[in-house]
Design an enzyme around this catalytic site. Structure first.
Site, PDB file in Angstrom:
ATOM      1  N   ASN A   1      38.140 -25.364  -7.706  1.00 29.89           N
ATOM      2  CA  ASN A   1      38.701 -26.708  -7.549  1.00 29.89           C
ATOM      3  C   ASN A   1      37.761 -27.692  -6.860  1.00 29.89           C
ATOM      4  OD1 ASN A   1      39.125 -25.137  -5.220  1.00 29.89           O
ATOM      5  ND2 ASN A   1      40.762 -26.469  -4.516  1.00 29.89           N
TER       6      ASN A   1
ATOM      7  N   LYS B   1      28.818 -16.053  -4.845  1.00 32.18           N
ATOM      8  CA  LYS B   1      29.484 -15.836  -6.122  1.00 32.18           C
ATOM      9  C   LYS B   1      30.384 -17.047  -6.328  1.00 32.18           C
ATOM     10  CE  LYS B   1      32.829 -14.842  -7.937  1.00 32.18           C
ATOM     11  NZ  LYS B   1      33.654 -15.652  -8.902  1.00 32.18           N
TER      12      LYS B   1
ATOM     13  N   SER C   1      43.096 -17.817  -3.551  1.00 35.88           N
ATOM     14  CA  SER C   1      44.530 -17.531  -3.464  1.00 35.88           C
ATOM     15  C   SER C   1      44.825 -16.473  -2.409  1.00 35.88           C
ATOM     16  CB  SER C   1      45.050 -17.053  -4.821  1.00 35.88           C
ATOM     17  OG  SER C   1      44.548 -15.758  -5.118  1.00 35.88           O
TER      18      SER C   1
ATOM     19  N   GLU D   1      39.903 -18.455   3.808  1.00 38.67           N
ATOM     20  CA  GLU D   1      40.550 -19.768   3.684  1.00 38.67           C
ATOM     21  C   GLU D   1      41.400 -19.697   2.433  1.00 38.67           C
ATOM     22  OE1 GLU D   1      41.548 -22.918   2.105  1.00 38.67           O
ATOM     23  OE2 GLU D   1      39.450 -23.496   1.852  1.00 38.67           O
ATOM     24  N   LEU D   2      42.696 -19.463   2.645  1.00 43.40           N
ATOM     25  CA  LEU D   2      43.590 -19.133   1.540  1.00 43.40           C
ATOM     26  C   LEU D   2      44.547 -20.291   1.241  1.00 43.40           C
ATOM     27  CD1 LEU D   2      44.263 -15.435   2.578  1.00 43.40           C
ATOM     28  CD2 LEU D   2      42.367 -16.390   1.250  1.00 43.40           C
TER      29      LEU D   2
ATOM     30  N   CYS E   1      44.031 -26.973  -1.838  1.00 44.90           N
ATOM     31  CA  CYS E   1      44.785 -26.043  -0.995  1.00 44.90           C
ATOM     32  C   CYS E   1      45.543 -26.759   0.119  1.00 44.90           C
ATOM     33  CB  CYS E   1      43.850 -24.990  -0.408  1.00 44.90           C
ATOM     34  SG  CYS E   1      42.432 -25.674   0.459  1.00 44.90           S
TER      35      CYS E   1
END
Length: 739
Positions: free
Chosen positions: A149, A172, A226, A247-248, A281
């Site tokens: 995002n 990655k 996620s 950091e979810l 988020c």
């Protein structure tokens, strides 16, 4: 149409092409290019490169590191228009939002680069001759996983943090939006970053994470994405003892108090919610509005949302671009349908726009029931849920009801409300009267299921470091710690066997020594006698007596003493269970219990501790474990090393000049107690190094006294028992007070 860049792997300073999967333009579903797939061999090469790069980068001066990082940021600023166009092509966001993301990424890079110059440690105050220094050092090679995002700013956070702290990194990045990361890496390459410090791979996310995270060369894992995937990666990192920055997801609440302008607040909310089509988020999603202004706020919100221009992000007039992929379209349709079926009102939007490109309008739902899926699952799209609340307390309760805790927002003009919100809302980031969740200089991260660790700010940079404490004796030569010596002499009769392998002492109370100790110790409450044992200093009224653990000395211990300390330096594995009780309150008797015993001694006696010894190693050792006793009384003032150590310990040390002790060691005690006549032979005395520090006057008095005692039979009466112990351990240390 803008050109889309060639996407390649970047390993050990080299670009590498490879086959892979297509990159889709979300505005028209056309293919932009191909993202390469890294092989297992590529990952091995990246690991080796990161290890090599870390060895170089960690030893590069922070100022030089900052220079390279800042140059990369400058190159990105020069290329912002090209990079923004590529980002809009692959991710869909309006071109101006893409430019702002890239410039924000530059802010992050620049802030981290300069903050890396200030990764200070500290010096902990300590006694003279000692220095305790706390260092912050780079943790090592990092495995970083960034989302689709924010194709540039999210990788920039991880790369800037790792590099500014002195780490190398394997990034990655997202396979769906790879250009932002590839162009970021190219800027660092062009800025002169050494090979291996930064590596970029793409491929199957699960396979790459499963391979990289367990590798011993990887020292930190950082992931943005996620909650389910984050939990899986965190579990994997935990199994391999890797720290992680997670950091979810979030499901950000917005609390709107009735003391604000509902129309102006609604207008601001539409801008915040529509950013990146809600694929953020920290996107504001659950709006809890006090009843007094609820209807006006909801209608204004819906009107503003309906006026947004939806279209291709390359069109400068577009305000809401397409969603990034078909999965988000399916999610929006499912969540809206579920909410409608459960009674929610659709105030704006609600249906997909067209059938080519992933366009979905900003949708506003009102009166959404708590059991609707949208109220419990992060929509990650252009969906706003607006519900009324009666009180601020109710709003805070609803805001905290979910397991998310990344960001929250509130609007109020009341300082009292702001204080209650700051204290009550359970999130890592709370913004009051605006929708900016983080800046380069502020820490960003979540609580509860939204993750742990921080990105941004000093706190974020510190996550890429480890803390090392360095304790340094600046006098150097005095801190020589010999390992404890385990005695293996066999036990004799029951008297000695009751103790097991250990020490005995044969010195009788001497009033002259007591007077000297009394004068030197002042307010000391405890004598800690180390080495061989103490004897009984009964005349010392207010000083706790030290008693040696031998059967012969038990009867001599004054019964009135509140504490008796057995302070033998070496290991004493006591076998007599009743021995501790015989020694009164407690005993410092084994190395594994030494720290605890000394701490307990200080707690019980509540006063200064005096150490008495004639062994430099033991003084050194016990001084460290006792944490600088206020007084050190040394029994052998003529022992030069003792004097030097005592001087090195600082102003709280008082060296007690007791003129009569000897340290008979190096096997000499066996001769003394088995064949004492040997001590009258000067050549035989050379076996004991301690004698070289004893004055001739003391030696003469010792010979006279020993010769007299041997001739008169007094020696046999006092110590003859030990002639029966031919196997008595020859390495025991004894303090002989027989002059």
């Amino acid at each position: 149409m803008a050109d889309y860049p060639l996407i390649e792997l970047y390993i050990d300073g080299q670009w590498k092409r490879a086959g892979g999967q297509p990159i889709i333009n979300p505005a028209d579903e056309s293919v932009l290019g191909t993202v390469p797939t890294a092989t297992r061999s590529d990952l091995d090469d990246a690991l080796a490169a990161a290890e090599k790069g870390f060895a170089v980068w960690r030893n590069t001066a922070p100022a030089k590191r900052a220079q390279i990082i800042l140059k990369a940021a400058a190159l990105i600023r020069e290329r912002v228009d090209v990079m923004a166009a590529a980002m809009t092509l692959e991710q869909g966001k309006p071109i101006e939002q893409a430019r702002l993301e890239i410039l924000r990424g530059c802010d992050i890079i620049e802030w981290d680069a300069t903050e890396g110059l200030r990764l200070y440690g500290r010096v902990i105050p300590s006694e003279p001759g000692m220095r305790h220094t706390v260092l912050r050092q780079p943790i090592g090679p990092v495995a970083a996983f960034s989302p689709w995002n924010f194709p540039m700013s999210s990788p920039a956070r991880k790369v800037a943090g790792a590099l500014s702290a002195g780490c190398s990194i394997i990034l990655k990045a997202s396979e769906e939006t790879p250009a932002g990361a590839a162009q970021l890496v190219r800027a660092f390459h062009d800025a002169g970053l050494p090979p291996g410090v930064l590596n970029l791979v793409f491929g199957n996310p699960a396979e790459i994470s499963d391979y990289l995270i367990p590798q011993s060369r990887i020292r930190l894992v950082t992931f943005t994405g996620s909650i389910p995937v984050g939990k899986h990666l965190a579990e994997m990192a935990g199994r391999h003892m890797k720290p992680a920055i997670m950091e979810l997801g979030g499901h950000a609440p917005v609390i709107v108090c009735d003391d604000v302008d509902p129309v102006a607040t609604a207008a601001t909310s539409v801008v915040g919610k529509s950013r990146n089509a809600g694929q953020v988020c920290v996107a504001p999603t659950r709006f809890f509005v006090q009843e007094k202004i609820f209807e006006q706020f909801a209608q204004s919100f819906a009107e503003r949302a309906s006026q947004l221009k939806v279209g291709n992000g390359l069109d400068p007039s577009t305000q809401l671009g397409p969603l990034a992929n078909a999965r988000r379209i399916d999610a929006m349709e499912t969540l809206v349908g579920d909410a409608k079926a459960k009674g929610a009102r659709v105030l704006a939007g609600g249906q997909r726009i067209g059938n080519r490109g992933y366009f979905f309008p900003l949708t506003v739902l009102a009166d959404v029931p708590d059991d609707a899926r949208a109220m419990n699952e992060e929509p990650f799209g252009p969906l706003a849920l607006v519900n009324p609340v009666k009180t601020l307390d109710e709003a805070i309760e609803k805001a905290n009801a979910l397991p998310y805790g990344l960001a929250a927002y509130a609007f109020t003009r009341s300082a009292g409300n702001a204080e209650r919100l700051a204290e009550g809302v359970e999130v890592g980031n709370l913004s009051i009267n605006h929708f900016v969740a983080s800046l380069a200089e502020t820490p960003f991260g979540g609580v509860k299921d939204s993750g742990y660790g921080r990105e941004g700010g000093t706190e974020g940079l510190q996550c890429y470091t480890v803390v090392k404490n360095v304790s340094h004796n600046t006098v150097g030569r005095f801190m020589q710690h010999s390992a404890p010596r385990h005695q293996d002499g066999s036990a004799g009769d029951a008297n000695y066997g009751a103790i097991g392998k250990g020490y005995t002492s044969f010195r009788q109370p001497d009033p002259r020594i007591a007077e000297l100790i009394e004068a030197a110790l002042g307010e000391a409450r405890t004598i800690l006698n180390v080495g061989a044992g103490a004897g009984s200093y009964e005349p010392v009224g207010r000083t706790v007596t030290a008693v040696e653990p031998s059967q012969s000395m038990r009867a001599q211990r004054p019964a009135h003493l509140p504490v008796a300390i057995d302070a033998v330096a070496e290991n004493l594995p006591f076998e007599d269970a009743s021995f501790g009780a015989a020694m009164s309150t407690f005993s410092v008797h084994q190395w594994k219990n030494l720290n605890a015993g000394l701490r307990e001694m200080r707690r019980v006696t509540r006063g200064p501790i005096a150490i008495m010894t004639c062994d430099p190693d033991e003084l050194d050792r016990f001084w460290l474990h006792a944490y600088c006793p206020e007084v050190i009384a040394v029994e052998a003032a003529r022992y030069p090393a003792i004097k030097d150590i005592a001087a090195a310990l600082g102003g709280t040390t008082d060296v007690l000049p007791v003129p009569i002790p000897l340290d008979c060691s190096d096997g000499f005690n066996e001769a003394y107690y088995g064949r004492p006549e040997m001590l009258l032979d000067p050549a035989a005395r050379l076996a004991c190094s301690a004698w070289s520090f004893v004055s001739e006057d003391v030696v003469r008095r010792f010979e006279d006294r020993l010769g007299s005692d041997l001739a008169s039979g007094r020696w046999e009466a006092r110590y003859g028992y030990y002639r029966k112990q031919p196997t008595f351990a020859g390495s025991l240390k004894l303090i002989v007070n027989h002059i």
